[in-house]
Design an enzyme around this catalytic site. Structure first.
Site, PDB file in Angstrom:
ATOM      1  N   SER A  95       0.866  -1.188   0.000  1.00  0.00           N
ATOM      2  CA  SER A  95       0.000   0.000   0.000  1.00  0.00           C
ATOM      3  C   SER A  95       0.895   1.229   0.000  1.00  0.00           C
ATOM      4  O   SER A  95       1.490   1.565   1.025  1.00  0.00           O
ATOM      5  CB  SER A  95      -0.907  -0.004   1.238  1.00  0.00           C
ATOM      6  OG  SER A  95      -1.781  -1.098   1.209  1.00  0.00           O
ATOM      7  N   LYS A 170      -7.236   1.571  -2.516  1.00  0.00           N
ATOM      8  CA  LYS A 170      -6.767   1.169  -1.188  1.00  0.00           C
ATOM      9  C   LYS A 170      -6.754   2.348  -0.233  1.00  0.00           C
ATOM     10  O   LYS A 170      -7.128   2.221   0.944  1.00  0.00           O
ATOM     11  CB  LYS A 170      -5.365   0.553  -1.285  1.00  0.00           C
ATOM     12  CG  LYS A 170      -4.771   0.151   0.068  1.00  0.00           C
ATOM     13  CD  LYS A 170      -5.650  -0.862   0.795  1.00  0.00           C
ATOM     14  CE  LYS A 170      -5.186  -1.111   2.243  1.00  0.00           C
ATOM     15  NZ  LYS A 170      -3.936  -1.885   2.316  1.00  0.00           N
ATOM     16  N   LYS A 238       0.483   5.686   8.112  1.00  0.00           N
ATOM     17  CA  LYS A 238       1.145   5.921   6.820  1.00  0.00           C
ATOM     18  C   LYS A 238       0.113   6.032   5.699  1.00  0.00           C
ATOM     19  O   LYS A 238       0.200   6.909   4.841  1.00  0.00           O
ATOM     20  CB  LYS A 238       2.128   4.774   6.540  1.00  0.00           C
ATOM     21  CG  LYS A 238       2.820   4.818   5.190  1.00  0.00           C
ATOM     22  CD  LYS A 238       2.140   3.940   4.136  1.00  0.00           C
ATOM     23  CE  LYS A 238       2.176   2.484   4.494  1.00  0.00           C
ATOM     24  NZ  LYS A 238       1.542   1.639   3.433  1.00  0.00           N
TER      25      LYS A 238
END
Length: 297
Positions: A95, A170, A238
């Site tokens: 990701s 995502k 993140k």
């Protein structure tokens, strides 16, 4: 197929195992930790570098923590591209930044490879059960080559669009999950502070419109205080950084996402970078000076 796999951590380890169980041959390049013994015992070949791995395989899969990790694995002096053979399929299941993904894909194409970005959702549980949701970006032809591999690792596999579209999906997924965790935490904390059993409240909500996978799984974690990571706060933090950075570039306000990120930051400040992301509730509990597991006075 002959598959190179880089990143056999919490998620990558079972994913690679499913590929091996499906009959594919594995080549591994260590990243931060040694190659898992069970994969080596099952016939996986351990390579000294990503370059050597790429020279031996038809497809390379990456499952790494962040954008710089993927860039280093692909383009470092001994990286994948240095050993890439024409026509090799590069599948990034990490990701990472959607904009960087498009750049990586162009550079791989310049080395005569094909690129698919295919980040996943489902956490450690989904990785172990081969039930991951896989969100893909790439050409139809590259996706068709990769699809049999995805079938060994996931259940819901979607070609969202061109390269980078999987990473956009995502990021959207991580926004929804983070806000849902915050909502479940607030709801159960409200119940506990009001003197009502949060477990019974959770049970009632699961039968109505508020039902969600987060309420089912992470709501129970909040009640049981089981915060060993399936998915670490640092990684979700993140992902929300990617969301907020992209939003700034698009001139877009994401106030709920920003609020969830602040709660994650509060957890990290308390030493919780490696807590499961359901532990976001600890930041809410600190604000309320009350734990979900503690009865109201």
């Amino acid at each position: 197929m002959r598959i190179g796999f880089i990143g056999t951590g919490i998620m990558g380890r079972p994913m690679a195992g499913h590929l091996q169980a499906a009959g594919h041959q594995l080549w591994l390049a260590p990243h931060r930790s040694p190659a898992p013994e069970e994969l080596v015992a099952g016939g996986a070949t351990v390579c000294a570098s990503a370059r050597a791995l790429a020279a031996a395989v038809e497809a390379v899969i990456l499952m790494l923590p962040d954008t710089p990790d993927v860039e280093a694995a692909l383009f470092g002096a001994d990286g994948v591209v240095a050993g890439l053979r024409p026509g090799t399929l590069v599948i990034d299941m990490s990701s990472i930044d959607p904009i960087a993904t498009r750049d990586f894909a162009a550079r791989v194409a310049g080395a005569a490879g094909e690129y698919v970005d295919a980040p996943v959702s489902g956490g450690e549980v989904g990785a172990k059960a081969a039930s991951l949701t896989i969100m893909c970006g790439g050409s139809a032809s590259a996706f068709a080559r990769a699809e049999p591999l995805f079938a060994a690792m996931g259940k819901n596999v979607t070609l969202v669009g061109e390269v980078g579209a999987g990473q956009v999906a995502k990021v959207a997924n991580q926004i929804v999950v983070a806000l849902n965790i915050a909502a479940v935490g607030e709801a159960l904390l409200f119940a506990a502070k009001a003197g009502v059993d949060p477990g019974k409240v959770r049970e009632a909500l699961l039968g109505g419109f508020a039902a969600s996978r987060v309420l089912e799984v992470h709501g129970q974690r909040m009640i049981d205080r089981t915060f060993a990571p399936g998915f670490r706060i640092a990684l979700h933090q993140k992902d929300l950084n990617l969301a907020l950075g992209s939003a700034r570039a698009l001139g877009l306000a994401l106030p709920g996402t920003a609020g969830a990120q602040q709660l994650f930051s509060a957890c990290v400040a308390r030493g919780g970078a490696d807590w499961d992301h359901s532990a976001l509730v600890r930041a809410l509990e600190a604000l309320a000076d009350h734990d979900i597991a503690r009865a109201a006075p």
